[in-house]
Design an enzyme around this catalytic site. Structure first.
Site, short mmCIF file in Angstrom:
data_model
loop_
_atom_site.label_atom_id
_atom_site.label_comp_id
_atom_site.label_asym_id
_atom_site.label_seq_id
_atom_site.Cartn_x
_atom_site.Cartn_y
_atom_site.Cartn_z
N SER B 146 47.91 36.51 47.40
CA SER B 146 47.42 37.80 47.88
C SER B 146 48.00 38.09 49.27
O SER B 146 49.21 37.97 49.44
CB SER B 146 45.88 37.80 47.86
OG SER B 146 45.39 39.11 47.95
N ASP B 308 45.66 41.25 36.59
CA ASP B 308 45.35 41.57 37.99
C ASP B 308 45.05 43.06 38.15
O ASP B 308 45.88 43.91 37.85
CB ASP B 308 46.54 41.16 38.87
CG ASP B 308 46.19 41.06 40.35
OD1 ASP B 308 45.38 41.88 40.84
OD2 ASP B 308 46.73 40.17 41.02
N HIS B 341 42.97 39.04 39.73
CA HIS B 341 43.58 38.71 41.02
C HIS B 341 43.09 37.38 41.58
O HIS B 341 43.85 36.63 42.18
CB HIS B 341 43.28 39.84 42.01
CG HIS B 341 44.00 39.69 43.30
ND1 HIS B 341 45.37 39.75 43.40
CD2 HIS B 341 43.55 39.45 44.56
CE1 HIS B 341 45.73 39.57 44.66
NE2 HIS B 341 44.66 39.39 45.38
#
Lengths: 369, 369
Positions: B146, B308, B341
């Site tokens: 991320s 995601d 995610h």
């Protein structure tokens, strides 16, 4: 809009809501297209989505645009020459039908958060009362997308005797936990606004309501569409420095959507209607083991959008399987669109042939065209 | 956490930020695992995500859990017996490195919104200064997911001479307009909180920060996961009536996540860091036509998560194509996970073999094991 009609219902006997509370009288705002036939059986009931209104389409060339102009009109999928088309503002909304911003005759003040909690079922009870008052004896089809699709679905369950068919675009048989999550967040943004004042705001809780709308927009469209439309373009002469400023074009777009929503939609209505969506679930029937759809033989058209980021395609596929399992005569299609959930409002041409074919197959009235 | 180390840097010469402003001194909070080798070339730099900290893993059995305990430790993918593992709290954060909640030595007061605007590039400049101070001459790999993956990517561009490889999990080469939209909404929720007070809040702007976190959680997980975990279960003895109440379990979960976030994360830091993510874009190089990756021959592992909902798989696929086009030695994998995610933090076992193989292939140091 001068084309809005209003009728006062539930004057003598108030409406008994699903939660046991009562409310009346109720003013219903609605618009109609075409004429009711002598047999009173050519009605099409259109159901608007969360932030829609009764103004589904223009009544004349210079009229304000409606939300389904591409569908409704001379020579279009739903032709007022054939049908008596009715679209109501939902109960609890803020565009002409009694809702939290209406004055409570008992107190002389706006209901605000004293408005009773209600459900999709209550919304359509009010519609049914209106159609009764208008003399409608048969509804050819109840058609809606998103929250409008929930209402259409509820019609099949609650009024099967007068419902000819149901067309549900982009909405599930029950709000998913993800959708409930987004609704919660949108309500939080409103409830936390410094001007909310327990629902007794002056004007609107602007920042919170705008933020809620922005969350909504994220779920109505798709990642792909935002990428194609905005890329990482910035607003001319903007700087990334200040947090409240609009630097990227997507930010500017979202803030514009948020700000213009504040001009047209009541924050309290938004709280109540999102809650009604959360509570919608026709897959279960409390303690009774029979599903609500048991015995319902109403032709049902379900159309999902594969890219929908609000009501997911995997949920609609599950619903299709459930409807088949319950022996509902269901027709199911999937539409691909960059617009995601909003496709039924934007890429209408993709839905047109599906709806047109379905209506022709399942409409019992003889069309003039 | 007693294992946090701190070092004061940029004492004589302040850090010049990408926007031209300067700041110094800067305290850097960090944690380390293992020992720096005699050749000073066995460092692995871990980059935490938006709300992570330097505490990547436990230092001893009874230690507080870290965010990557499954990865780091004796016999694990990243073994402190082999590597000198460093994880810093990001510049601008709120867990031990200088950020908006730190005291500005010049004024004796907290920076708050007087903190300068900064970028991912600035964040890693501070990390580079730390590694220099620690004597590190070569980084075997910079690893992050991320926002951590954005930092790792920036290392390849800004410090290619000492970067052995980059491992980027679930993050694109540029923030998408969709991600920018969600970041804007999260900042709006904070800025609109009645207690925000232009950043000079007492305590925290609780409702707004909690709402922001709830938006974040929606994007970190997936629709499927919410459906499997929460279905439409309700909280015992709850009623749907009050809007602020938690009726559905998913609401209770989200509100818990929001409320506990308020206890640990500074609202101003959240504003600055989300903005740094928005501004991240290594696909372009201003007026220079050469992409930023030109000539960079650092092995690059990119792993996307197909489900995601924040950093979309179609964006990562595009980035993979771009990296190949730029002749970066890139390895690309996709992982399926209900966690979306957050998979890189939760389903670590799916990433383990990919990272392990990549590190073995591209690490120039001889491992002890």
């Amino acid at each position: 809009m001068g084309t809005l009609k209003q009728m006062e219902l539930f004057k003598e006997i108030p409406l008994k809501l699903e939660n046991g509370e009562t409310i009346g009288p109720i003013v219903v705002g609605f618009e109609t297209y075409g004429e009711l036939s002598l047999a009173k059986d050519n009605c099409i009931l259109l159901e608007h989505a969360l932030t829609g209104t009764a103004h589904a389409a223009k009544h004349f060339e210079e009229d304000v645009a409606g939300w389904w102009d591409d569908f409704i009109g001379a020579g279009k999928t739903i032709d007022p020459a054939d049908y008596f088309i009715v679209c109501t503002n939902v109960f609890g909304g803020c565009s002409g039908t009694t809702g939290p911003s209406s004055v409570d005759a008992q107190t002389g003040e706006e209901y605000r958060l004293h408005f009773p909690g209600f459900t999709i079922r209550d919304i359509i009870k009010v519609q049914k009362a209106l159609l009764d008052a208008l003399g409608v004896v048969h509804v050819v089809s109840v058609i809606g997308g998103s929250m409008g699709g929930m209402q259409a679905t509820q019609w099949a369950i609650d009024y099967p005797e007068i419902t000819g068919s149901v067309i549900n675009l982009a909405s599930p048989l029950a709000a998913s936990p993800e959708a409930i999550g987004y609704n919660l967040i949108m309500r939080m943004a409103i409830l936390n606004d410094p001007d909310f004042n327990g629902g007794d705001y002056v004007g609107q809780p602007e920042g919170g309501l705008a933020t809620a709308r922005m969350v909504g927009m994220m779920t109505y469209r798709t990642s792909e569409l935002f990428s194609k439309r905005f890329e990482r373009f910035t607003v001319a002469d903007s700087s990334p420095g200040a947090f409240s400023k609009e630097h990227f074009q997507v930010e500017s777009y979202l803030q514009y959507q948020g700000d213009s929503f504040v001009e047209r939609f009541d924050a309290n209505s938004y709280l109540y209607l999102t809650k009604a969506i959360d509570l919608f679930d026709v897959t279960v029937n409390g303690r009774d083991e029979k599903p609500l759809f048991t015995g319902i033989q109403i032709p049902y058209l379900l159309v999902g959008v594969t890219s929908d980021q609000l009501f997911r395609i995997h949920d609609l596929r599950r619903d299709y399987e459930l409807l088949k399992e319950w022996d509902v005569p269901v027709t199911y299609y999937e539409v691909d669109s960059d617009y995601g959930h909003d496709a039924f409002l934007v890429e209408v041409e993709k839905f047109h042939p599906l709806i047109s074919t379905f209506l022709t197959q399942h409409s019992r009235i003889e069309l003039k065209k």
